[in-house]
Design a protein around this motif. Structure first.
Motif, PDB file in Angstrom:
ATOM      1  N   ALA A  59       0.798  -1.260  -0.176  1.00  0.00           N
ATOM      2  CA  ALA A  59       0.051   0.047   0.124  1.00  0.00           C
ATOM      3  C   ALA A  59       0.975   1.372  -0.082  1.00  0.00           C
ATOM      4  N   ALA A  60       0.271   2.454  -0.573  1.00  0.00           N
ATOM      5  CA  ALA A  60       1.203   3.625  -0.478  1.00  0.00           C
ATOM      6  C   ALA A  60       1.198   4.269   0.726  1.00  0.00           C
ATOM      7  N   PRO A  61       2.375   4.629   1.248  1.00  0.00           N
ATOM      8  CA  PRO A  61       2.446   5.289   2.741  1.00  0.00           C
ATOM      9  C   PRO A  61       1.709   6.479   2.600  1.00  0.00           C
ATOM     10  N   ALA A  62       1.372   7.072   3.851  1.00  0.00           N
ATOM     11  CA  ALA A  62       0.788   8.341   4.166  1.00  0.00           C
ATOM     12  C   ALA A  62       1.780   9.486   3.684  1.00  0.00           C
ATOM     13  N   VAL A  63       1.040  10.447   2.931  1.00  0.00           N
ATOM     14  CA  VAL A  63       1.971  11.673   2.693  1.00  0.00           C
ATOM     15  C   VAL A  63       1.688  12.384   3.694  1.00  0.00           C
ATOM     16  N   THR A  64       2.496  12.336   4.776  1.00  0.00           N
ATOM     17  CA  THR A  64       2.299  13.394   5.953  1.00  0.00           C
ATOM     18  C   THR A  64       2.990  14.856   5.797  1.00  0.00           C
ATOM     19  N   SER A  65       2.842  15.634   6.502  1.00  0.00           N
ATOM     20  CA  SER A  65       3.609  17.057   6.449  1.00  0.00           C
ATOM     21  C   SER A  65       5.025  16.944   6.502  1.00  0.00           C
ATOM     22  N   GLU A  66       5.361  16.109   7.179  1.00  0.00           N
ATOM     23  CA  GLU A  66       7.040  15.930   7.198  1.00  0.00           C
ATOM     24  C   GLU A  66       7.336  15.366   5.843  1.00  0.00           C
ATOM     25  N   VAL A  67       6.630  14.204   5.130  1.00  0.00           N
ATOM     26  CA  VAL A  67       7.176  13.904   4.011  1.00  0.00           C
ATOM     27  C   VAL A  67       6.973  14.843   3.118  1.00  0.00           C
ATOM     28  N   LYS A  68       5.887  15.856   2.883  1.00  0.00           N
ATOM     29  CA  LYS A  68       5.895  16.932   2.119  1.00  0.00           C
ATOM     30  C   LYS A  68       6.960  17.974   2.140  1.00  0.00           C
TER      31      LYS A  68
END
Length: 299
Positions: A59-68
């Motif tokens: 599954a695709a990981p969550a795009v969190t604010s940290e990832v952004k």
């Protein structure tokens, strides 16, 4: 079951032009673009048998604010040296002494296996002139970065997260981290291990646009006339993909596994280690596709 070899002809150049339509995601999973995440300018203070494993759909990981935030720090790759030099017919870094043996990854750690286990290890060994196969001290632990990022669960991550971790805190070697049979979060005990990790850090994270010539140039010489060139990571949908494990057509690198159909679900990170212009694939319509990227896969 999926027969996993050390390398595979994964994306035919002509198919790569249609990759966005087939939803190959690289680094930024929310966009249908083919961006390659790779390490450039690392800073330092100092053949496998085929096996069978279950074909997992991740599954695709969550795009969190940290990832952004981390993704906002990426820089675009540009060729820095103008040259009319023709590229060779093939490049294969998977056979280089700098490239590690194939990884038998733990859980949903494909992004860290590709980004740290393969790419970071290759780049550091290339910079230091070391052989990845001779010592665990010459290979970097994708489990160290993955267990820092998975929140104690068997879930995926982004390549950039591991590279950013290496940029800020360094990266542990396999010798210092050891191995973990558990997918849960694991702290390593020993100040000296974390101190040693600080010696191995990324300088920056770059992306490469959807351009076969640019990707091949990076693989050949980084676009800087510095041979050998680099390796790259990418992520694509892998549910429903199809392989020909008995390719016997033209090639200068000699692999027999070829991706013939891209997937339609899930996400899986892999490493591009080279290319081969001589590979030819004839699809069901009789159309011939010329050229292929050489990809190292792991489950």
């Amino acid at each position: 079951m999926f027969a996993k070899d050390i390398t595979c002809y994964l994306t035919l150049y002509s198919i790569a032009r249609r990759v966005g339509e087939c939803q190959i995601f690289i680094a930024m999973y929310s966009k249908l673009v083919t961006l390659m995440s790779c390490v450039l300018a690392l800073g330092v203070s100092e053949s496998v048998e085929a096996v069978s494993k279950i074909h997992r759909i991740y599954a695709a990981p969550a795009v969190t604010s940290e990832v952004k935030y981390i993704q906002s720090l990426r820089k675009s790759f540009n060729v820095e040296v103008n040259t009319t030099e023709a590229l060779p017919a093939s490049v294969d870094h998977s056979k280089s002494i700098y490239f590690p043996p194939v990884i038998d990854q733990s859980g949903s750690s494909c992004a860290q296996a590709a980004g740290i286990g393969y790419m970071f290890t290759y780049e550091m060994n290339r910079l230091l002139g070391r052989d990845a196969s001779v010592s665990a001290a010459n290979r970097f632990s994708y489990q160290f970065s993955w267990n820092m990022l998975n929140n104690g669960r068997d879930q995926g991550s982004y390549v950039e997260e591991g590279l950013y971790l290496a940029q800020r805190y360094g990266m542990m070697t396999e010798e210092d981290y050891g191995s973990s049979s558990s997918s849960m979060f694991r702290w390593v005990t020993g100040y000296e291990h974390y101190l040693n990790a600080l010696r191995y850090r990324t300088s920056e994270i770059i992306t490469i646009a959807d351009s076969v010539p640019l990707i091949k140039r990076y693989l050949y010489d980084y676009g800087k006339a510095q041979e050998p060139g680099g390796v790259l990571t990418f992520t694509m949908r892998n549910g429903g993909w199809a392989f020909d494990n008995n390719y016997s057509g033209p090639s200068s690198t000699g692999y027999h596994c070829m991706l013939t159909r891209v997937g339609s679900e899930g996400l899986h990170a892999m490493t591009i280690a080279g290319y081969d212009d001589q590979v030819v694939y004839t699809d069901e319509s009789g159309y011939k596709h010329h050229g292929a990227f050489i990809v190292v896969n792991t489950y």
